[in-house]
Design a protein around this motif. Structure first.
Motif, mmCIF file in Angstrom:
data_model
loop_
_atom_site.group_PDB
_atom_site.id
_atom_site.type_symbol
_atom_site.label_atom_id
_atom_site.label_comp_id
_atom_site.label_asym_id
_atom_site.label_seq_id
_atom_site.Cartn_x
_atom_site.Cartn_y
_atom_site.Cartn_z
ATOM 1 N N ALA A 178 -23.809 -31.679 -1.530
ATOM 2 C CA ALA A 178 -23.306 -30.791 -0.485
ATOM 3 C C ALA A 178 -21.842 -30.462 -0.729
ATOM 4 N N HIS A 179 -21.570 -29.185 -1.025
ATOM 5 C CA HIS A 179 -20.180 -28.754 -1.002
ATOM 6 C C HIS A 179 -19.649 -28.960 0.412
ATOM 7 N N VAL A 180 -18.384 -29.301 0.504
ATOM 8 C CA VAL A 180 -17.761 -29.529 1.808
ATOM 9 C C VAL A 180 -17.974 -28.327 2.730
ATOM 10 N N GLN A 181 -18.292 -28.619 3.986
ATOM 11 C CA GLN A 181 -18.340 -27.600 5.035
ATOM 12 C C GLN A 181 -17.100 -27.791 5.897
ATOM 13 N N TYR A 182 -16.424 -26.724 6.248
ATOM 14 C CA TYR A 182 -15.045 -26.832 6.726
ATOM 15 C C TYR A 182 -14.935 -26.847 8.250
ATOM 16 N N TYR A 183 -15.095 -28.078 8.783
ATOM 17 C CA TYR A 183 -14.912 -28.378 10.198
ATOM 18 C C TYR A 183 -14.106 -29.670 10.284
ATOM 19 N N GLY A 184 -13.547 -29.964 11.447
ATOM 20 C CA GLY A 184 -12.856 -31.227 11.641
ATOM 21 C C GLY A 184 -11.754 -31.461 10.615
ATOM 22 N N TRP A 185 -11.757 -32.669 10.036
ATOM 23 C CA TRP A 185 -10.732 -33.010 9.048
ATOM 24 C C TRP A 185 -10.893 -32.198 7.773
ATOM 25 N N ALA A 186 -12.102 -31.789 7.470
ATOM 26 C CA ALA A 186 -12.315 -30.942 6.300
ATOM 27 C C ALA A 186 -11.587 -29.607 6.455
ATOM 28 N N PHE A 187 -11.573 -29.062 7.668
ATOM 29 C CA PHE A 187 -10.856 -27.811 7.910
ATOM 30 C C PHE A 187 -9.354 -28.018 7.735
ATOM 31 N N ARG A 188 -8.852 -29.170 8.167
ATOM 32 C CA ARG A 188 -7.435 -29.492 7.974
ATOM 33 C C ARG A 188 -7.073 -29.536 6.495
ATOM 34 N N ASN A 189 -7.978 -30.053 5.677
ATOM 35 C CA ASN A 189 -7.718 -30.224 4.249
ATOM 36 C C ASN A 189 -8.379 -29.138 3.400
ATOM 37 N N ARG A 190 -8.696 -28.020 4.015
ATOM 38 C CA ARG A 190 -9.512 -26.984 3.365
ATOM 39 C C ARG A 190 -8.919 -26.502 2.045
ATOM 40 N N ASP A 191 -7.649 -26.167 2.024
ATOM 41 C CA ASP A 191 -7.074 -25.591 0.817
ATOM 42 C C ASP A 191 -7.075 -26.570 -0.352
ATOM 43 N N ALA A 192 -7.064 -27.860 -0.045
ATOM 44 C CA ALA A 192 -7.097 -28.864 -1.100
ATOM 45 C C ALA A 192 -8.506 -29.160 -1.571
ATOM 46 N N LEU A 193 -9.496 -28.878 -0.744
ATOM 47 C CA LEU A 193 -10.873 -29.254 -1.056
ATOM 48 C C LEU A 193 -11.731 -28.102 -1.558
ATOM 49 N N LEU A 194 -11.419 -26.879 -1.163
ATOM 50 C CA LEU A 194 -12.255 -25.733 -1.530
ATOM 51 C C LEU A 194 -12.218 -25.521 -3.044
ATOM 52 N N PRO A 195 -13.381 -25.449 -3.698
ATOM 53 C CA PRO A 195 -13.402 -25.267 -5.157
ATOM 54 C C PRO A 195 -13.032 -23.844 -5.536
ATOM 55 N N THR A 196 -12.661 -23.668 -6.779
ATOM 56 C CA THR A 196 -12.421 -22.326 -7.295
ATOM 57 C C THR A 196 -13.769 -21.658 -7.582
ATOM 58 N N ARG A 197 -13.734 -20.359 -7.754
ATOM 59 C CA ARG A 197 -14.965 -19.634 -8.110
ATOM 60 C C ARG A 197 -15.554 -20.178 -9.406
ATOM 61 N N GLU A 198 -14.711 -20.478 -10.383
ATOM 62 C CA GLU A 198 -15.198 -21.008 -11.660
ATOM 63 C C GLU A 198 -15.904 -22.343 -11.459
ATOM 64 N N GLN A 199 -15.321 -23.210 -10.643
ATOM 65 C CA GLN A 199 -15.951 -24.500 -10.374
ATOM 66 C C GLN A 199 -17.283 -24.337 -9.642
ATOM 67 N N LEU A 200 -17.313 -23.431 -8.680
ATOM 68 C CA LEU A 200 -18.541 -23.196 -7.935
ATOM 69 C C LEU A 200 -19.647 -22.704 -8.861
ATOM 70 N N ASP A 201 -19.339 -21.698 -9.682
ATOM 71 C CA ASP A 201 -20.353 -21.149 -10.584
ATOM 72 C C ASP A 201 -20.876 -22.212 -11.538
ATOM 73 N N ARG A 202 -19.980 -23.054 -12.025
ATOM 74 C CA ARG A 202 -20.395 -24.119 -12.934
ATOM 75 C C ARG A 202 -21.299 -25.113 -12.218
ATOM 76 N N SER A 203 -21.004 -25.425 -10.963
ATOM 77 C CA SER A 203 -21.847 -26.367 -10.221
ATOM 78 C C SER A 203 -23.248 -25.807 -10.019
#
Length: 363
Positions: A178-203
Motif C-alpha cells: 500500500a502506497h501511503v494514503q495522506y491523512y493524519g500524520w501521513a498528511f503532515r509528512n506528505r512531501d517527505a513520503l510521496l514518491p516521485t513519478r519515476e518511483q511510482l512507475d517502477r513500483s
C-alpha cells in the motif's frame, strides 16, 4: 435506496507502541479512559451481525493493547462475524496467539515497515522489526489465514523487490503493498513520503512482474497513491454505503478520517442503536446520495463509480468537504495536487543507494 453495511472497522484503541510517520489515525486520538468496555463492544458486535455485517476488522492503534482482546474475538464469533486482526504484532506471543485462534480469530494482517531493520525501526519510531519477524514465524506455524501488509513511500519504495521476496518466504497467503494514503500524520509528512513519478512507475512494473510469477501462490493487492490517479478512488465504496467505523470512544463514522470534517456530529454507539445511526443519522446521510454533488460530478457518468472521490481528502486539500476530490483531473481544484506533485518531483535522490532525507514530525 437501502444500504446494508458489510464490514465494520472496530478501532478498539488508539494506544500503540509504534509511532509510524505515515499513520493515518487522527491527530487528536481518544484516551484510554474513554475507550468502550468489553460489554459495549459485545453489544455492538451483536447489533452489527443483526444488521447484515459480515466481517469485523479489529484494529487501532494496536488492538493487542487491549487485555480483553480474546474476549472480544469470542464475542464476535458469537455474533457470526468473520474476524480479522490488523496488528503490528507487538504484544503477541505463542500462548496469546493460540487463545485468539481458539476464540475464533479467522485472519491476521501483520504490518511491516521495511525489510531492512534499521529503516523499519526508523519509520516505526521504535525497535520492533525483530519482534515482527518472530511473530511472523509463529503465525506461519499455525492454521490461520495470514496477510502481510507493507506500506511503501519515497523512503522505502526502492526496496520493493526485497519486500515481495520476504513475503514470498513468510508463509503468508496474501501481500498488501500500500502506497501511503495522506491523512493524519501521513498528511503532515506528505512531501517527505510521496514518491516521485519515476518511483511510482517502477513500483507498478515490479508488482506486475511479481503478480504473474506468483500467481496461485501469493495474492498481491496493490494500493496506488491517489495523487497520481486520473480519477479519484471510490472511497469506502461510497460514504455510508458498505462500511462503518467505530472509534475507541464509540463514535460511529463512515470512514477513519471523517472526524476531520468540521460541523459533522458523529453519534456514539453508547447513545443510539447502531441501525439508527447507519440508516437515519444526518452524518451518514450527508454524502450518501448524489444531491450534494457539485459540477463536474453531478453530470459525470463516473459519479456512481467513484462518488465524487474522498470527502475527507477534499476537505484536507480545499477546506470544503462538498467539492470534487482534487485528485480528479476534472476537479476545479486539481491545481493543488499538481503543485504538490511538481514540488515532490523537483526534489532529488541525495545518496547513491536511493535513500531520502526528510523530517519526521515528533509524536
Amino acid at each position: 435506496m437501502t444500504y446494508t453495511p458489510r464490514a465494520l472497522i472496530a478501532e478498539l484503541t488508539h494506544r500503540c507502541p509504534l509511532h509510524c510517520v505515515y499513520c493515518s489515525n487522527p491527530l487528536e486520538m481518544q484516551r484510554r479512559s474513554e475507550e468502550l468496555s468489553t460489554e459495549d463492544w459485545t453489544t455492538i458486535f451483536q447489533q452489527a451481525g443483526e444488521m447484515g455485517v459480515l466481517q469485523v476488522h479489529l484494529t487501532g492503534g494496536e488492538p493487542l493493547s487491549r487485555s480483553d482482546l480474546t474476549e472480544l474475538v469470542r464475542a464476535g464469533r458469537r455474533a457470526n462475524l468473520y474476524l480479522n486482526l490488523i496488528t503490528s504484532g507487538v504484544g503477541l506471543d505463542g500462548p496469546r496467539l493460540d487463545a485468539l485462534i481458539e476464540a475464533g480469530l479467522d485472519h491476521i494482517q501483520l504490518s511491516f515497515q521495511d525489510t531492512e531493520e534499521a529503516h523499519a525501526n526508523e519509520y516505526a519510531g521504535t525497535r520492533s522489526h525483530a519482534l515482527k519477524l518472530r511473530v511472523a514465524g509463529m503465525i506461519r506455524e499455525r492454521r490461520i489465514a495470514f496477510t502481510i501488509n507493507i506500506v511503501i513511500h519515497r523512503g522505502n519504495v526502492g526496496r520493493l523487490e526485497e519486500m515481495i521476496a520476504f513475503a514470498e518466504q513468510s508463509g503468508a497467503q496474501r501481500l498488501e503493498i500500500a502506497h501511503v494514503q495522506y491523512y493524519g500524520w501521513a498528511f503532515r509528512n506528505r512531501d517527505a513520503l510521496l514518491p516521485t513519478r519515476e518511483q511510482l512507475d517502477r513500483s507498478v512494473e515490479i508488482v506486475d512482474v511479481a503478480r504473474e510469477r506468483l500467481q496461485g501462490r501469493l495474492r498481491i493487492d496493490f494500493v496506488l497513491p491517489d495523487y497520481y490517479a486520473k480519477y479519484p478512488k471510490p472511497c469506502m465504496n461510497g460514504w455510508g454505503h458498505q462500511q462503518m467505523l467505530i472509534d475507541p470512544a464509540g463514535r460511529v463514522l463512515p470512514c477513519h478520517a471523517a472526524s476531520v470534517i468540521p460541523g459533522m456530529q458523529f453519534l456514539s454507539a453508547r447513545e443510539r442503536p447502531l441501525r439508527w445511526i447507519w440508516e437515519d443519522s444526518p452524518a451518514f446521510n450527508r454524502f450518501r446520495d448524489e444531491s450534494w454533488m457539485p459540477e463536474p460530478c453531478r453530470s459525470c457518468d463516473r459519479r456512481t463509480r467513484d462518488f465524487g472521490g474522498c470527502r475527507c481528502q477534499a476537505f484536507l486539500l480545499t477546506g470544503d468537504a462538498a467539492t470534487t476530490d482534487p485528485v480528479c483531473t476534472l476537479a476545479p481544484a486539481h491545481g493543488v495536487v499538481e503543485e504538490t506533485l511538481r514540488r515532490v518531483n523537483a526534489s532529488g535522490v541525495v545518496s547513491g543507494d536511493g535513500s531520502w532525507v526528510y523530517r519526521i514530525d515528533p509524536r
